[in-house]
Scaffold this active site. Structure first.
Site, PDB file in Angstrom:
ATOM      1  N   HIS A 259       0.854  -1.188   0.000  1.00  0.00           N
ATOM      2  CA  HIS A 259       0.000   0.000   0.000  1.00  0.00           C
ATOM      3  C   HIS A 259       0.893   1.241   0.000  1.00  0.00           C
ATOM      4  CE1 HIS A 259      -3.145   2.840   1.082  1.00  0.00           C
ATOM      5  NE2 HIS A 259      -2.419   3.227   2.121  1.00  0.00           N
ATOM      6  N   HIS A 262      -2.762   7.229  -2.058  1.00  0.00           N
ATOM      7  CA  HIS A 262      -3.915   7.460  -2.921  1.00  0.00           C
ATOM      8  C   HIS A 262      -3.554   8.472  -4.008  1.00  0.00           C
ATOM      9  CE1 HIS A 262      -5.775   5.863   0.763  1.00  0.00           C
ATOM     10  NE2 HIS A 262      -6.727   5.425  -0.034  1.00  0.00           N
TER      11      HIS A 262
END
Length: 304
Positions: A259, A262
């Site tokens: 991850h 964004h």
């Protein structure tokens, strides 16, 4: 399907093969002897001929990347141990990554360089083109499937995904693990690269895969390192994220499934209008002066 082959030596090949057969995207495995001094050998001669016990792995790159295969591999070996894995000692039990295609060498070396950052001792894994590979005797093939109670220096009953998570947690530490693997978010403004203005390249903290160039970094005021674009769209995976009642686009590293952060549509309009808002914990910065030694010389031309 996009098939690729890699040869991995990680101690007794019975357990290494059984482990990799459980990984999604692995198409086929076989065991043999690699990178010795002769074109022929046997199980009883490898200590003399200099071969290592090796697993030949065929995998579908559309399901699992080479860097992911390497992370699975590092999760079950002690990379700083020379000629010893588990209770097995001898040159035949050394660790090695043996490749066919020269372009894989760069990926492998970047991965190992990134892993070295987590270890005080020098990594002892060989990185070489595969040579003098000899398929092992039939009774060695899928040995632990034929002999479920046979010897194994690793715990093959465990899910490889859990093995990776445990290894990451150990190497990265709690906070960085929470962000990279459990999709967390670090505090704004106090993270490592928020105010970094050096020239260089930002790479995946796990695999060393190149992700962002300093030239594309800008001060967005959000408190996290922000970029107008990645090195390559192919290095990222974007997913819809509806967590916390918001609708966002999550960005993950394709090579490690880490991850990253964004992407938003409020970036500089003259540079495409995107803002890749990343967590510093998911990145490692390689300064311009170190890019050649770490294998990123091809990206120097993009730095302004």
């Amino acid at each position: 399907m996009n098939k690729k082959e890699i040869y991995l030596a990680g101690g007794c090949f019975w357990g290494v093969e059984a482990y990799f057969r459980k990984i999604k995207g692995v198409l086929d495995t076989s065991v043999g002897y690699a990178n010795g001094r002769t074109g022929q050998t046997t199980y009883h001669d490898i200590g003399v001929t200099g071969h290592s016990e090796t697993v030949k792995i065929s995998f579908d790159q559309e399901q699992v990347s080479l860097t992911q295969i390497l992370e699975y591999y590092f999760a079950i070996i002690d990379p700083t141990s020379k000629n010893k894995q588990g209770n097995d000692v001898g040159t035949q039990y050394r660790t090695g990554i043996y490749f066919i295609n020269e372009e894989d060498e760069t990926v492998i070396k970047r991965f190992v360089n990134s892993q070295q950052k987590f270890y005080k001792e020098k990594i002892q894994v060989e990185i070489m083109p595969v040579s003098n590979y000899v398929t092992a005797e039939e009774y060695h093939q899928n040995y632990l499937q034929k002999n479920p109670n046979g010897y194994c220096h690793i715990n093959i009953s465990r899910d490889p995904e859990e093995v990776i998570k445990e290894k990451r947690s150990k190497l990265l530490g709690h906070s960085r693990y929470q962000i990279t693997t459990l999709n967390g978010t670090e505090p704004p403004f106090t993270n490592e690269y928020s105010e970094n203005h050096e020239k260089g390249i930002y790479v995946d903290v796990i695999t060393g895969e190149p992700l962002f160039i300093s030239t594309d970094k800008f001060d967005s005021g959000c408190g996290w390192p922000s970029f107008t674009k990645p090195v390559s769209k192919d290095s990222l995976v974007e997913k819809e994220d509806k967590a916390f009642g918001m609708k966002r686009v999550e960005v993950r590293s394709k090579g490690s499934n880490t991850h990253l952060g964004h992407v938003f549509e409020d970036g500089p309009k003259d540079k495409g209008g995107l803002r890749y808002c990343m967590n510093s914990a998911s990145l490692r910065f390689v300064p311009e002066v170190e890019m050649i030694s770490e294998g990123y010389e091809d990206f120097l031309k993009y730095i302004e």
